[in-house]
Write a protein that holds these residues in place. Structure first.
Motif, PDB file in Angstrom:
ATOM      1  N   ALA A 102     -44.681 -45.814  17.432  1.00 31.42           N
ATOM      2  CA  ALA A 102     -43.445 -46.409  17.951  1.00 31.42           C
ATOM      3  C   ALA A 102     -43.426 -46.280  19.459  1.00 31.42           C
ATOM      4  O   ALA A 102     -43.935 -45.299  20.022  1.00 31.42           O
ATOM      5  N   LEU A 103     -42.861 -47.269  20.092  1.00 28.09           N
ATOM      6  CA  LEU A 103     -42.674 -47.273  21.535  1.00 28.09           C
ATOM      7  C   LEU A 103     -41.221 -46.891  21.810  1.00 28.09           C
ATOM      8  O   LEU A 103     -40.316 -47.392  21.158  1.00 28.09           O
ATOM      9  N   VAL A 104     -40.994 -45.992  22.773  1.00 27.56           N
ATOM     10  CA  VAL A 104     -39.643 -45.575  23.129  1.00 27.56           C
ATOM     11  C   VAL A 104     -39.259 -46.226  24.453  1.00 27.56           C
ATOM     12  O   VAL A 104     -39.980 -46.117  25.446  1.00 27.56           O
ATOM     13  N   CYS A 105     -38.112 -46.920  24.452  1.00 29.28           N
ATOM     14  CA  CYS A 105     -37.627 -47.608  25.660  1.00 29.28           C
ATOM     15  C   CYS A 105     -36.119 -47.417  25.785  1.00 29.28           C
ATOM     16  O   CYS A 105     -35.427 -47.223  24.782  1.00 29.28           O
ATOM     17  N   GLY A 171     -28.226 -45.410  25.227  1.00 30.03           N
ATOM     18  CA  GLY A 171     -29.072 -45.450  24.048  1.00 30.03           C
ATOM     19  C   GLY A 171     -30.530 -45.703  24.378  1.00 30.03           C
ATOM     20  O   GLY A 171     -30.893 -46.021  25.513  1.00 30.03           O
ATOM     21  N   PHE A 172     -31.364 -45.547  23.359  1.00 34.45           N
ATOM     22  CA  PHE A 172     -32.775 -45.885  23.490  1.00 34.45           C
ATOM     23  C   PHE A 172     -33.189 -46.634  22.237  1.00 34.45           C
ATOM     24  O   PHE A 172     -32.467 -46.656  21.243  1.00 34.45           O
ATOM     25  N   GLU A 173     -34.335 -47.289  22.300  1.00 32.08           N
ATOM     26  CA  GLU A 173     -34.817 -48.006  21.137  1.00 32.08           C
ATOM     27  C   GLU A 173     -36.218 -47.558  20.774  1.00 32.08           C
ATOM     28  O   GLU A 173     -37.017 -47.171  21.635  1.00 32.08           O
ATOM     29  N   LEU A 174     -36.475 -47.576  19.481  1.00 27.04           N
ATOM     30  CA  LEU A 174     -37.811 -47.363  18.943  1.00 27.04           C
ATOM     31  C   LEU A 174     -38.365 -48.740  18.595  1.00 27.04           C
ATOM     32  O   LEU A 174     -37.745 -49.480  17.825  1.00 27.04           O
ATOM     33  N   VAL A 175     -39.496 -49.086  19.157  1.00 21.98           N
ATOM     34  CA  VAL A 175     -40.104 -50.390  18.930  1.00 21.98           C
ATOM     35  C   VAL A 175     -41.373 -50.205  18.112  1.00 21.98           C
ATOM     36  O   VAL A 175     -42.191 -49.335  18.412  1.00 21.98           O
ATOM     37  N   GLY A 176     -41.520 -51.007  17.067  1.00 23.33           N
ATOM     38  CA  GLY A 176     -42.693 -50.891  16.214  1.00 23.33           C
ATOM     39  C   GLY A 176     -43.421 -52.202  16.047  1.00 23.33           C
ATOM     40  O   GLY A 176     -42.953 -53.258  16.479  1.00 23.33           O
ATOM     41  N   SER A 177     -44.570 -52.141  15.417  1.00 25.95           N
ATOM     42  CA  SER A 177     -45.318 -53.355  15.120  1.00 25.95           C
ATOM     43  C   SER A 177     -44.663 -54.076  13.950  1.00 25.95           C
ATOM     44  O   SER A 177     -43.744 -53.550  13.310  1.00 25.95           O
ATOM     45  N   ARG A 178     -45.096 -55.265  13.648  1.00 22.14           N
ATOM     46  CA  ARG A 178     -44.504 -56.040  12.565  1.00 22.14           C
ATOM     47  C   ARG A 178     -44.586 -55.283  11.243  1.00 22.14           C
ATOM     48  O   ARG A 178     -45.589 -54.656  10.925  1.00 22.14           O
ATOM     49  N   LEU A 179     -43.484 -55.333  10.484  1.00 18.51           N
ATOM     50  CA  LEU A 179     -43.354 -54.686   9.166  1.00 18.51           C
ATOM     51  C   LEU A 179     -43.352 -53.157   9.251  1.00 18.51           C
ATOM     52  O   LEU A 179     -43.616 -52.480   8.260  1.00 18.51           O
ATOM     53  N   SER A 180     -43.032 -52.618  10.437  1.00 21.82           N
ATOM     54  CA  SER A 180     -42.993 -51.154  10.581  1.00 21.82           C
ATOM     55  C   SER A 180     -41.584 -50.602  10.450  1.00 21.82           C
ATOM     56  O   SER A 180     -41.329 -49.453  10.816  1.00 21.82           O
ATOM     57  N   PRO A 182     -39.882 -49.327   7.968  1.00 21.10           N
ATOM     58  CA  PRO A 182     -39.755 -48.015   7.305  1.00 21.10           C
ATOM     59  C   PRO A 182     -40.091 -46.852   8.235  1.00 21.10           C
ATOM     60  O   PRO A 182     -39.412 -45.826   8.231  1.00 21.10           O
ATOM     61  N   MET A 183     -41.133 -47.012   9.064  1.00 18.54           N
ATOM     62  CA  MET A 183     -41.507 -45.968  10.009  1.00 18.54           C
ATOM     63  C   MET A 183     -40.402 -45.746  11.039  1.00 18.54           C
ATOM     64  O   MET A 183     -40.020 -44.614  11.343  1.00 18.54           O
ATOM     65  N   LEU A 184     -39.861 -46.829  11.583  1.00 17.67           N
ATOM     66  CA  LEU A 184     -38.802 -46.706  12.582  1.00 17.67           C
ATOM     67  C   LEU A 184     -37.579 -46.009  11.998  1.00 17.67           C
ATOM     68  O   LEU A 184     -36.956 -45.170  12.656  1.00 17.67           O
ATOM     69  N   CYS A 185     -37.237 -46.338  10.759  1.00 24.20           N
ATOM     70  CA  CYS A 185     -36.074 -45.711  10.120  1.00 24.20           C
ATOM     71  C   CYS A 185     -36.311 -44.226   9.867  1.00 24.20           C
ATOM     72  O   CYS A 185     -35.384 -43.413  10.005  1.00 24.20           O
ATOM     73  N   ARG A 186     -37.529 -43.853   9.523  1.00 21.68           N
ATOM     74  CA  ARG A 186     -37.821 -42.431   9.303  1.00 21.68           C
ATOM     75  C   ARG A 186     -37.702 -41.652  10.610  1.00 21.68           C
ATOM     76  O   ARG A 186     -37.140 -40.549  10.637  1.00 21.68           O
ATOM     77  N   ILE A 187     -38.226 -42.218  11.687  1.00 20.92           N
ATOM     78  CA  ILE A 187     -38.120 -41.557  12.984  1.00 20.92           C
ATOM     79  C   ILE A 187     -36.652 -41.469  13.404  1.00 20.92           C
ATOM     80  O   ILE A 187     -36.184 -40.418  13.874  1.00 20.92           O
ATOM     81  N   GLY A 188     -35.932 -42.560  13.225  1.00 19.81           N
ATOM     82  CA  GLY A 188     -34.520 -42.575  13.589  1.00 19.81           C
ATOM     83  C   GLY A 188     -33.709 -41.567  12.802  1.00 19.81           C
ATOM     84  O   GLY A 188     -32.839 -40.885  13.346  1.00 19.81           O
ATOM     85  N   GLN A 189     -33.987 -41.460  11.514  1.00 19.70           N
ATOM     86  CA  GLN A 189     -33.261 -40.496  10.688  1.00 19.70           C
ATOM     87  C   GLN A 189     -33.555 -39.074  11.139  1.00 19.70           C
ATOM     88  O   GLN A 189     -32.655 -38.230  11.201  1.00 19.70           O
ATOM     89  N   ALA A 190     -34.812 -38.787  11.460  1.00 20.31           N
ATOM     90  CA  ALA A 190     -35.172 -37.446  11.921  1.00 20.31           C
ATOM     91  C   ALA A 190     -34.442 -37.118  13.223  1.00 20.31           C
ATOM     92  O   ALA A 190     -33.923 -36.002  13.393  1.00 20.31           O
ATOM     93  N   TYR A 191     -34.369 -38.103  14.133  1.00 17.97           N
ATOM     94  CA  TYR A 191     -33.687 -37.869  15.402  1.00 17.97           C
ATOM     95  C   TYR A 191     -32.197 -37.641  15.193  1.00 17.97           C
ATOM     96  O   TYR A 191     -31.612 -36.707  15.763  1.00 17.97           O
ATOM     97  N   GLU A 192     -31.554 -38.462  14.377  1.00 13.85           N
ATOM     98  CA  GLU A 192     -30.118 -38.309  14.169  1.00 13.85           C
ATOM     99  C   GLU A 192     -29.792 -37.033  13.395  1.00 13.85           C
ATOM    100  O   GLU A 192     -28.724 -36.445  13.598  1.00 13.85           O
ATOM    101  N   THR A 193     -30.678 -36.597  12.535  1.00 11.86           N
ATOM    102  CA  THR A 193     -30.459 -35.333  11.828  1.00 11.86           C
ATOM    103  C   THR A 193     -30.453 -34.162  12.800  1.00 11.86           C
ATOM    104  O   THR A 193     -29.746 -33.168  12.598  1.00 11.86           O
ATOM    105  N   ALA A 194     -31.218 -34.289  13.889  1.00 10.83           N
ATOM    106  CA  ALA A 194     -31.357 -33.196  14.849  1.00 10.83           C
ATOM    107  C   ALA A 194     -30.386 -33.310  16.027  1.00 10.83           C
ATOM    108  O   ALA A 194     -30.360 -32.423  16.887  1.00 10.83           O
TER     109      ALA A 194
END
Length: 204
Positions: A102-105, A171-180, A182-194
């Motif tokens: 994921a790219l962070v911007c 805010g910031f955004e997580l940018v992923g490749s096409r069809l990614s 699920p990965m972006l949501c997992r990273i986002g959930q981990a960040y919001e949990t913390a």
């Protein structure tokens, strides 16, 4: 702005604490993206609304009416050039994004929403935005990180990471490749949990 950059850096640090490995990447030149995006979106909007615009132009709000007017003036040749540019840019941008999980911007940024910005003309909107941007030197380019993502057609997930001194959200955004997604949501959930930023709401 410096406070937005600091908030994003803090978010990156939190992701590192959660186990992420950070690497630097070089994205393609985005200087022509905004102009080309405007050419494409106004032209396509005008085409989509041709049954009602300009025949019922008086039923549109002034901002969007002028947006459609701009699109109606775009030639087929200019549109074709813009589409070719977008295809080339998307390939180059997607290649960079595919090299990482994921790219962070930063995201767009925050500014007060005025009546002019919502219901006035494009000139009123720009004047309202310029008034706010005049306090910065140099003025930030709001779309430099977000518009290329939309332009390239890849997914992104926006997350809160702080507030400005004026109480506006950052805010910031997580940018992923096409069809990614699920990965972006997992990273986002981990960040919001913390973190707790997503639990803060306006006092309404």
């Amino acid at each position: 702005t410096p406070e937005h950059a600091a908030a994003v850096q803090s978010a990156v640090q939190k992701l590192k604490e959660l186990g992420a490995e950070t690497v630097d990447v070089q994205v393609p030149d985005t200087s022509d993206v905004q102009k080309t995006w405007f050419t494409i979106t106004t032209k396509e909007a005008a085409t989509a609304h041709k049954a009602n615009y300009p025949s019922h132009a008086d039923q549109y709000g002034p901002y969007f009416r002028e947006f459609l007017k701009a699109g109606a003036s775009v030639s087929d040749s200019d549109y074709a050039d813009a589409v070719r540019f977008r295809r080339d840019f998307a390939a180059r941008y997607s290649a960079v994004v595919a090299s990482v999980d994921a790219l962070v911007c930063p995201v767009f940024g925050s500014f007060p929403i005025t009546k002019e910005a919502q219901h006035g003309s494009m000139e009123d909107f720009q004047a309202s935005l310029d008034k706010y941007l005049s306090q910065f030197n140099p003025a930030p380019s709001w779309t430099i990180f977000t518009m290329p993502v939309n332009f390239a057609g890849v997914p992104s997930l926006t997350l809160p990471c702080g507030f400005s001194k004026d109480g506006l959200p950052l805010g910031f955004e997580l940018v992923g490749s096409r069809l990614s997604e699920p990965m972006l949501c997992r990273i986002g959930q981990a960040y919001e949990t913390a973190t707790e930023w997503h639990r803060r709401h306006p006092p309404v």
